[in-house]
Design a protein around this motif. Sequence first.
Motif, PDB file in Angstrom:
ATOM      1  N   ARG A 117       0.824  -1.223   0.000  1.00 40.58           N
ATOM      2  CA  ARG A 117       0.000   0.000   0.000  1.00 40.58           C
ATOM      3  C   ARG A 117       0.858   1.272   0.000  1.00 40.58           C
ATOM      4  O   ARG A 117       0.491   2.249  -0.653  1.00 40.58           O
ATOM      5  CB  ARG A 117      -0.958   0.004   1.190  1.00 40.58           C
ATOM      6  N   ARG A 119       3.803   1.550  -1.355  1.00 34.30           N
ATOM      7  CA  ARG A 119       4.375   1.635  -2.707  1.00 34.30           C
ATOM      8  C   ARG A 119       3.330   2.175  -3.684  1.00 34.30           C
ATOM      9  O   ARG A 119       3.667   2.807  -4.675  1.00 34.30           O
ATOM     10  CB  ARG A 119       4.887   0.270  -3.176  1.00 34.30           C
ATOM     11  N   GLN A 120       2.054   1.924  -3.389  1.00 37.87           N
ATOM     12  CA  GLN A 120       0.950   2.435  -4.210  1.00 37.87           C
ATOM     13  C   GLN A 120       0.521   3.841  -3.785  1.00 37.87           C
ATOM     14  O   GLN A 120      -0.407   4.392  -4.357  1.00 37.87           O
ATOM     15  CB  GLN A 120      -0.252   1.483  -4.110  1.00 37.87           C
ATOM     16  N   ARG A 122      -1.047   4.655  -1.140  1.00 43.37           N
ATOM     17  CA  ARG A 122      -2.353   4.578  -0.493  1.00 43.37           C
ATOM     18  C   ARG A 122      -2.100   4.644   1.013  1.00 43.37           C
ATOM     19  O   ARG A 122      -2.085   3.641   1.710  1.00 43.37           O
ATOM     20  CB  ARG A 122      -3.065   3.301  -0.922  1.00 43.37           C
TER      21      ARG A 122
END
Length: 191
Positions: A117, A119-120, A122
């Motif tokens: 998450r 890395r995204q 988010r």
Amino acid sequence: MFLVSVGYIIHTAKPYLDRETAPLMPHEGFSAYYPTLITHIAFATVALLTAIFQIWPWLRRNHPAVHRWGGRLYVVTTMIAGVLGLVIVPFAPPVGKLGVTVATVLWLAFTVMGYIRIRQRRYAEHRRFMLYAFAMVMNNFWGSIIITAGRRLELEIDPNYYLEAVRWIGWVINLMAVTWWLNRTAGRPVR
């Protein structure tokens, strides 16, 4: 919390430093058991101490680079400690083995999801998963406290039930507390 954790680690890990006096489970046929156990303890110790700094809001806000590098260290040490924990759990006594296995798998899963998450980008989901992972790594505190309290109070409980409960209570209580905290702070912005 950091000082309490260091005291806990010294108290619980010290007996394992000497192979002759370490309280080891039977492990016939697995000559690498003791080095695997010591490596698991070492990496889990680093993960536990790193996790404490990772949830410190001041560090995240004022030193984001330290938080990022600490997070990477936490993920690597968790992966190593968790996998090694799953390697040695077959040698644990049958009582409590399922609770330890479930806790370890959840610890690994929450950590991986938290890493994915972030890395995204988010952030809210990253925070949620990493707080769940923190709840799992802090699970061992409860186990030690409950066992110590039970011995001192000389409770009249079947040891099998008692030890089984110890392996579940810590992480279940921690996850409930984190869920309560996340629901309570749901309206706050994540920085």
